[in-house]
Design an enzyme around this catalytic site. Sequence first.
Site, mmCIF file in Angstrom:
data_model
loop_
_atom_site.group_PDB
_atom_site.id
_atom_site.type_symbol
_atom_site.label_atom_id
_atom_site.label_comp_id
_atom_site.label_asym_id
_atom_site.label_seq_id
_atom_site.Cartn_x
_atom_site.Cartn_y
_atom_site.Cartn_z
ATOM 1 N N CYS A 15 43.432 -63.898 75.624
ATOM 2 C CA CYS A 15 42.511 -64.005 76.763
ATOM 3 C C CYS A 15 41.691 -65.281 76.667
ATOM 4 O O CYS A 15 41.450 -65.956 77.671
ATOM 5 C CB CYS A 15 41.569 -62.805 76.817
ATOM 6 S SG CYS A 15 42.370 -61.216 77.062
ATOM 7 N N CYS B 253 39.825 -60.610 72.580
ATOM 8 C CA CYS B 253 41.251 -60.861 72.833
ATOM 9 C C CYS B 253 41.577 -62.350 72.696
ATOM 10 O O CYS B 253 41.152 -63.150 73.525
ATOM 11 C CB CYS B 253 41.598 -60.339 74.229
ATOM 12 S SG CYS B 253 43.186 -60.858 74.864
#
Length: 102
Positions: free
Chosen positions: A34, A31
Amino acid sequence: MAVLEITKQNFDIEVMQSEATVLLDFWATWCGPCRMVSPIVDEIAEEVSELKVGKINVDQEPELAQKFGIMSIPTLILIKNGTEVKRLIGARSKSELLSWIG
């Protein structure tokens, strides 16, 4: 305080039974947002001493992700006295996160 890796094995002790407010960061290695939020969360863990910070890898801990109904990452959740009090989805700046934490 160092960031804790939260797993289903330590979840109850580190999160649900914590006397401190807990910031949980739900993330995954693939991600991009993230990876942007992760160092900010690390900084907050070092700077906000009254906050316990934990990260939950949704790929390694799918049961915890399901328990919290995580549909999008990064998702940040604040827990006080074993109860979710705030939720934030998506990447944010450090100042936004600090304001959100309160």
